[in-house]
Write a protein that holds these residues in place. Structure first.
Motif, PDB file in Angstrom:
ATOM      1  N   ILE A  95      22.330  12.375  52.656  1.00 32.03           N
ATOM      2  CA  ILE A  95      22.060  12.903  53.992  1.00 32.03           C
ATOM      3  C   ILE A  95      20.606  13.322  54.117  1.00 32.03           C
ATOM      4  CG2 ILE A  95      24.385  13.629  54.581  1.00 32.03           C
ATOM      5  CD1 ILE A  95      23.565  16.415  53.640  1.00 32.03           C
ATOM      6  N   GLN A  98      19.004  13.245  57.572  1.00 35.30           N
ATOM      7  CA  GLN A  98      19.574  14.068  58.648  1.00 35.30           C
ATOM      8  C   GLN A  98      18.827  15.396  58.773  1.00 35.30           C
ATOM      9  OE1 GLN A  98      22.092  12.844  60.421  1.00 35.30           O
ATOM     10  NE2 GLN A  98      22.430  11.042  59.172  1.00 35.30           N
ATOM     11  N   HIS A 100      17.838  19.071  58.291  1.00 35.92           N
ATOM     12  CA  HIS A 100      17.888  19.805  57.023  1.00 35.92           C
ATOM     13  C   HIS A 100      19.028  20.812  56.965  1.00 35.92           C
ATOM     14  CE1 HIS A 100      14.334  17.885  55.785  1.00 35.92           C
ATOM     15  NE2 HIS A 100      13.551  18.461  56.663  1.00 35.92           N
ATOM     16  N   TYR A 102      22.016  20.295  57.538  1.00 38.12           N
ATOM     17  CA  TYR A 102      23.180  19.699  56.878  1.00 38.12           C
ATOM     18  C   TYR A 102      23.068  19.802  55.359  1.00 38.12           C
ATOM     19  CZ  TYR A 102      24.726  17.811  61.326  1.00 38.12           C
ATOM     20  OH  TYR A 102      25.161  17.686  62.610  1.00 38.12           O
TER      21      TYR A 102
ATOM     22  N   ILE B 126      15.275  27.203  58.654  1.00 38.02           N
ATOM     23  CA  ILE B 126      15.933  27.656  57.458  1.00 38.02           C
ATOM     24  C   ILE B 126      15.730  29.151  57.235  1.00 38.02           C
ATOM     25  CG2 ILE B 126      15.451  27.564  55.009  1.00 38.02           C
ATOM     26  CD1 ILE B 126      15.519  24.444  55.520  1.00 38.02           C
ATOM     27  N   LEU B 266      31.951  23.286  62.370  1.00 35.72           N
ATOM     28  CA  LEU B 266      31.538  21.981  61.875  1.00 35.72           C
ATOM     29  C   LEU B 266      32.713  21.005  61.822  1.00 35.72           C
ATOM     30  CD1 LEU B 266      28.738  21.141  60.862  1.00 35.72           C
ATOM     31  CD2 LEU B 266      29.585  21.449  58.554  1.00 35.72           C
ATOM     32  N   VAL B 311      30.226  17.395  55.922  1.00 35.08           N
ATOM     33  CA  VAL B 311      28.787  17.191  56.022  1.00 35.08           C
ATOM     34  C   VAL B 311      28.414  15.748  55.650  1.00 35.08           C
ATOM     35  CG1 VAL B 311      26.561  17.828  55.057  1.00 35.08           C
ATOM     36  CG2 VAL B 311      28.195  19.599  55.653  1.00 35.08           C
ATOM     37  N   LEU B 312      29.104  15.222  54.634  1.00 29.15           N
ATOM     38  CA  LEU B 312      28.757  13.877  54.176  1.00 29.15           C
ATOM     39  C   LEU B 312      29.253  12.798  55.131  1.00 29.15           C
ATOM     40  CD1 LEU B 312      29.357  13.931  50.325  1.00 29.15           C
ATOM     41  CD2 LEU B 312      27.183  13.840  51.532  1.00 29.15           C
ATOM     42  N   ARG B 315      30.057  14.297  60.347  1.00 27.63           N
ATOM     43  CA  ARG B 315      29.190  15.332  60.875  1.00 27.63           C
ATOM     44  C   ARG B 315      29.510  15.693  62.320  1.00 27.63           C
ATOM     45  NH1 ARG B 315      25.924  13.079  57.248  1.00 27.63           N
ATOM     46  NH2 ARG B 315      25.393  11.339  58.602  1.00 27.63           N
TER      47      ARG B 315
END
Lengths: 295, 331
Positions: A95, A98, A100, A102, B126, B266, B311-312, B315
């Motif tokens: 990923i 994609q 970040h 994730y 982040i 999610l 997530v993999l 999504r």
């Protein structure tokens, strides 16, 4: 007995020492986070789990195979590093293109798995790891007692921090890393194997965490949950220092450990919260962090 | 194709399609509403209320994460603050009617949300996740050390009381319809927000923040407001949860809870309206089913596994994938 602000000197210096050691752990952990962040642009939420793996491996390898401390100090980071490379190769890489966010969530999921599985195997109560014989005892100084092991932790943690800083700032490999941080596409264009570098970087970052874990095994209670709470503190440390510089991460880590130790001496109830409070103050007055360059 | 393209025809076709789509949506919503109204006669109302509370929590979170693109890792703080405040008030002031306690809990969570937002909005991406996580941990320590929360034991025996002093909420059915009404109200509110001009700006910020800035939007103000609304709804979810279970505990304040609401959003489908509801239903059910079976000790690693898989491979989440499928096959 000498008193400082109504606190015996021996108590104060004892807490300062503990603070310094905690700070060394924060420094090692935030250093690894900063290195991974530099190249992968993600925050490794599995970092706490890797730290815990290092400590747990040390205990388990000793109990089952009789592997001694020195071998563990080498083996645990190596194993965890390889594990990290595998995670990067099989999961994170899929990923990479994609958002970040994730990748961050992926590492969080990985942390939940590692922690959950190990909790089932080893329970929630602490495992004991006997202090290696040569570290028993300590030096009696005028004002305090310095256990050998704690002195060793400080020295070796500082050495590793400095070595990492040196490698990144002064060697060719470090130059690649820094270049990758700036523009990995361009670097790929120069014929450098960036995907390999990314794998190794992730592996090295988590190996640092595992190394901290081995150092922690004889002095902290080793539980599968030990990494999670430490990691949140380290996040606060990272926010305070900013991830702009490797040196900044090290200095901030040690500084926060000492502040925590001081708080424990003078106002114990606030000791678990003080780093977060410092973070709040830093966010108010210097949002990009003490050493940060970007918001 | 030898058809002529008369603009009026095309417009009519588009409008017709829109109408058909709206009708389909209305029908779907009607069926869902009927199901929700009838549900307590088929299933245990407390379990349904649990789902509704978590669904509201996830809807609140999704407003921030799915529509604005801000990943908060500290939403447990609002859930717990709402729950503890309401629990404390209802336990200690017997004159208060239930809705006053719930409103107070929501307001305190809202104020906390404003504080979080003002501090965390200064950092992006982040860092934002880390700051919210650390702030929530601070709140967690506060609850651990405060006496009124009961520390590790939690707050027990919160009275459900009477709604408006009239309706006896100790009856599960009454409680259920109250929770359902609040939930539907909040869901419609979020739907309204998302489709409003304000919601469009939020989406723009999510897609391209520098562009939104250059178009002259005061991005930080939009983000703070989204954060505060999200915190308020999360607090409301916590307040109702503490009344439903008559319990407020540290579990709600733990970072684990912040992770769980991310997972719900999610799995269900971030950035869709129905997604968080589906996700919350899914996660609460999975946790319940697992806790009944031989895998009861494996709940956390399994949730972690679902996290990784989602997530993999998925999504867009359950609702997102269904939408994609429908779009592909129904045009």
């Amino acid at each position: 007995m000498t008193m400082i602000f109504g606190v015996p000197l021996a108590v104060l210096s004892g807490q300062l020492l503990i603070g310094f050691i905690n700070g060394a752990f924060y420094a090692l952990l935030s250093l690894g986070l900063a290195i991974i962040f530099g190249l992968l642009k993600i925050i490794n939420f599995a970092h706490g789990a890797m730290y815990m793996l290092g400590a747990l491996l040390t205990v388990v390898m000793f109990n089952t195979l009789g592997v001694n401390y020195w071998v563990a100090l080498f083996m645990a980071p190596l194993l965890v590093g390889v594990f990290g490379v595998l995670i990067e190769y099989f999961l994170l890489r899929r990923i990479a293109g994609q958002d970040h966010i994730y990748s961050l969530l992926l590492t969080f999921g990985v942390a939940l798995i590692i922690q959950g599985v190990l909790t089932n195997i080893y329970g929630v109560s602490g495992l004991r790891y006997a202090m290696p014989d040569m570290f028993k005892g300590g030096i009696k100084l005028d004002f305090m007692f310095l256990p050998y092991y704690r002195a060793w932790v400080i020295v070796v943690a500082l050495l590793v921090c400095f070595g990492t800083w040196f490698m990144i700032e002064k060697t060719k490999l470090g130059a690649y890393l820094r270049a990758g941080t700036e523009d990995s596409q361009l670097m790929q264009g120069f014929g450098i194997n960036v995907p390999l570098l990314v794998s190794l970087t992730y592996g090295f970052g988590v190996a640092l965490a595992a190394f901290a874990g081995v150092l922690a095994a004889p002095i902290y209670s080793v539980t599968p949950g030990m990494g999670a709470n430490t990691l949140i503190v380290v996040f606060a440390v990272v926010v305070i220092g900013g991830m702009g510089s490797i040196g900044g991460a090290i200095i901030t880590g040690i500084m926060m450990g000492v502040i925590e130790g001081l708080t424990k001496t003078f106002y114990p109830p606030a000791s678990s919260a003080v780093i977060f409070l410092v973070m709040v103050v830093v966010l108010m007055f210097r949002p990009s962090g003490l050493f940060g360059k970007e918001a | 194709m030898s058809q002529s393209f008369n603009p009026a025809d095309v417009r009519k076709a588009i409008i017709d399609q829109q109408k058909a789509q709206d009708r389909r949506k209305m029908l779907l919503n009607g069926v869902l509403l009927l199901l929700l109204l009838a549900a307590p006669f088929a299933m245990y109302p407390v379990f349904l209320m649990k789902i509704l509370c978590f669904a509201l929590f996830a809807v609140a979170f999704n407003l921030l994460f799915g529509f604005t693109g801000l990943l908060s890792f500290g939403h447990a703080a609002f859930l717990a603050t709402g729950g503890y405040t309401t629990g404390y008030l209802l336990s200690n002031y017997s004159g208060l009617t239930t809705e006053v306690g719930i409103i107070a809990g929501t307001l305190v969570a809202t104020a906390l949300g404003l504080a979080f937002a003002l501090l965390s909005i200064r950092r992006q991406g982040i860092y934002f996740a880390m700051v919210t996580l650390a702030l929530a941990q601070l709140v967690y320590f506060f609850f651990v050390q405060s006496e009124f929360t009961g520390g590790e034991d939690g707050m027990h025996g919160i009275p459900r009381g009477h709604l408006f002093g009239l309706i006896d909420l100790s009856k599960n059915l009454n409680m259920y319809y109250f929770v359902l009404a609040v939930f539907i109200g909040c869901y419609l509110l979020v739907q309204r927000i998302v489709s409003s001009p304000y919601g469009q700006v939020l989406k723009a910020i999510k897609q391209n923040e520098p562009r939104a800035v250059s178009l002259g939007y005061n991005v930080d103000r939009y983000k703070v407001l989204a954060f505060v609304i999200s915190a308020a709804l999360a607090g409301l979810a916590g307040s109702m949860k503490s009344v439903v279970f008559q319990l407020a505990s540290l579990n709600d304040a733990h970072w684990h809870m912040s992770g769980e609401v991310i997972l719900m959003t999610l799995v269900g489908g971030m950035g869709t309206l129905l997604g968080p509801v589906v996700g919350a239903t899914f996660v609460v059910n999975i946790e319940y089913q697992l806790s009944q079976g031989p895998l009861r000790d494996w709940v956390n690693p399994i949730l972690g596994g679902i996290f990784v898989l989602t997530v993999l491979a998925f999504r867009s989440g359950i609702v997102g994938e269904i939408q994609k499928f429908l779009r592909k096959n129904l045009g």
